[in-house]
Design a protein around this motif. Structure first.
Motif, short mmCIF file in Angstrom:
data_model
loop_
_atom_site.label_atom_id
_atom_site.label_comp_id
_atom_site.label_asym_id
_atom_site.label_seq_id
_atom_site.Cartn_x
_atom_site.Cartn_y
_atom_site.Cartn_z
N ARG A 230 0.85 -1.18 0.00
CA ARG A 230 0.00 0.00 0.00
C ARG A 230 0.89 1.23 0.00
O ARG A 230 1.75 1.39 0.86
N CYS A 231 0.71 2.07 -1.01
CA CYS A 231 1.51 3.28 -1.07
C CYS A 231 0.75 4.41 -0.41
O CYS A 231 -0.47 4.52 -0.55
N THR A 232 1.46 5.27 0.31
CA THR A 232 0.81 6.36 1.02
C THR A 232 0.87 7.67 0.24
O THR A 232 0.57 8.73 0.77
N CYS A 233 1.26 7.59 -1.05
CA CYS A 233 1.32 8.82 -1.83
C CYS A 233 -0.10 9.32 -2.15
O CYS A 233 -1.04 8.56 -2.11
N SER A 234 -0.22 10.61 -2.45
CA SER A 234 -1.52 11.17 -2.82
C SER A 234 -1.28 12.47 -3.59
O SER A 234 -0.19 13.05 -3.54
N GLU A 263 5.98 11.72 -10.55
CA GLU A 263 5.77 10.28 -10.47
C GLU A 263 6.21 9.78 -9.11
O GLU A 263 7.31 10.08 -8.65
N CYS A 264 5.33 9.00 -8.47
CA CYS A 264 5.70 8.40 -7.18
C CYS A 264 6.72 7.29 -7.46
O CYS A 264 6.45 6.39 -8.24
N GLU A 265 7.89 7.37 -6.82
CA GLU A 265 8.92 6.37 -7.13
C GLU A 265 8.60 5.02 -6.48
O GLU A 265 9.17 4.01 -6.85
N TYR A 266 7.69 5.00 -5.54
CA TYR A 266 7.31 3.74 -4.89
C TYR A 266 6.33 2.93 -5.73
O TYR A 266 6.49 1.73 -5.90
N CYS A 267 5.27 3.59 -6.24
CA CYS A 267 4.20 2.84 -6.91
C CYS A 267 4.02 3.21 -8.37
O CYS A 267 3.25 2.58 -9.08
N GLY A 268 4.72 4.25 -8.84
CA GLY A 268 4.65 4.60 -10.25
C GLY A 268 3.45 5.46 -10.65
O GLY A 268 3.27 5.77 -11.81
ZN LIG Z 1 2.85 5.93 -4.54
#
Ligand SMILES: [Zn+2]
Length: 290
Positions: A230-234, A263-268
């Motif tokens: 689960r990515c916490t980006c938003s 671009e979120c480097e964790y989830c793309g």
């Molecule tokens: Zn993310």
């Protein structure tokens, strides 16, 4: 048989020692998705994932743990972040060549392992240990020896199960306020646990694993907890980062590209902001400040 990613906690009834067992293969595959990491980097992220999951499960409060490796070798950074709900994400940054049989030392060079514990409420704690041992598990042993924490051992296994990449592991820890628990007892349980093989962890039922390892001991097994990617980006978090840039920088990118693509480097995930969005973000920030 398909096994879901889960974290199990258990307790030795006759000793002040507790344990954990985690299967995190599906989460591991999610973390590697959309990235083209060399095999040794994939393995390192798998090991970090298992370690972070096991450590997060020792938290007595809501919060998250970040385990990161940084150094001057081709792998600049490898990091996994997980919270008390066992929601995990991670990424590696590579600059240079990582050959197929690279060791931890060859990948990271002169490096450190940094463990950051961030409670939802309360103060952050950070521990640092130099990467001097051959494997991540040994570096974690160094960490627990050097920081005055409860005696803890981790057993990490990564590999292939049914043609797919897999990650799993176990943890043993002496209970708080029981540091007088005999070292012999703990060492004995550590020796038993160290015999666990990756294929057993990947495929066997937890009860079967505990029976194979500790058949002479009484072990209480608790309800499992799901583990997931689960990515916490938003969009909001990206906007918060964007307002820290100068107007000049932002206008320069907008003029050049027409929009700002983060671009979120964790989830793309891509978050795209145009000039109008940026005006809105600026005015929102102003209204929050007043
Ligand atoms: Zn993310």
């Amino acid at each position: 048989m398909f096994k879901q990613d889960q974290l199990h906690r258990f307790l030795f009834e006759n000793y002040s020692v507790r344990g954990e067992l985690v299967l995190a293969s599906e989460t591991y595959r999610h973390i590697l998705e959309n990235h083209d990491y060399p095999q040794p980097v994939q393995q390192l992220l798998g090991e970090l994932l298992v370690a972070t999951s096991l450590l997060t499960a020792t938290l007595k409060f809501d919060g998250d743990i970040t385990v990161q490796i940084q150094g001057d070798g081709p792998v600049k950074l490898a990091v996994i972040n997980g919270n008390h709900q066992q929601q995990m994400r991670g990424v590696a940054r590579i600059d240079g060549l990582v050959s197929e049989n690279s060791s931890l030392k060859q990948m990271v060079g002169t490096g450190y392992m940094v463990i950051t514990i961030t409670p939802t409420h309360g103060e952050r704690y950070q521990g640092v240990v130099a990467l001097e041992s051959e494997t991540l598990a040994e570096c974690l042993d160094d960490y627990f020896r050097q920081s005055e924490q409860l005696p803890t051992r981790l057993f990490i296994r990564t590999g292939i199960q049914d043609g797919r990449i897999a990650a799993s592991g176990m943890l043993l820890q002496i209970l708080p306020a029981a540091e007088q628990e005999s070292t012999d007892v703990f060492d004995h349980l550590v020796q038993l646990t160290a015999t666990i093989k990756g294929e057993e962890l990947f495929s066997l039922e937890v009860k079967e694993i505990l029976h194979r390892l500790y058949h002479e001991e009484d072990v209480v097994l608790y309800e499992p907890q799901p583990v997931e990617f689960r990515c916490t980006c938003s969009r909001q978090r990206c906007a918060d980062t964007l307002v820290t840039l100068s107007d000049e920088d932002v206008n320069h990118i907008l003029q050049k590209d027409g929009n700002i693509n983060m671009e979120c480097e964790y989830c793309g995930t891509h978050y795209i902001f145009d000039a109008d969005d940026f005006v809105e973000i600026r005015s929102e920030k102003k209204s929050r400040l007043h």
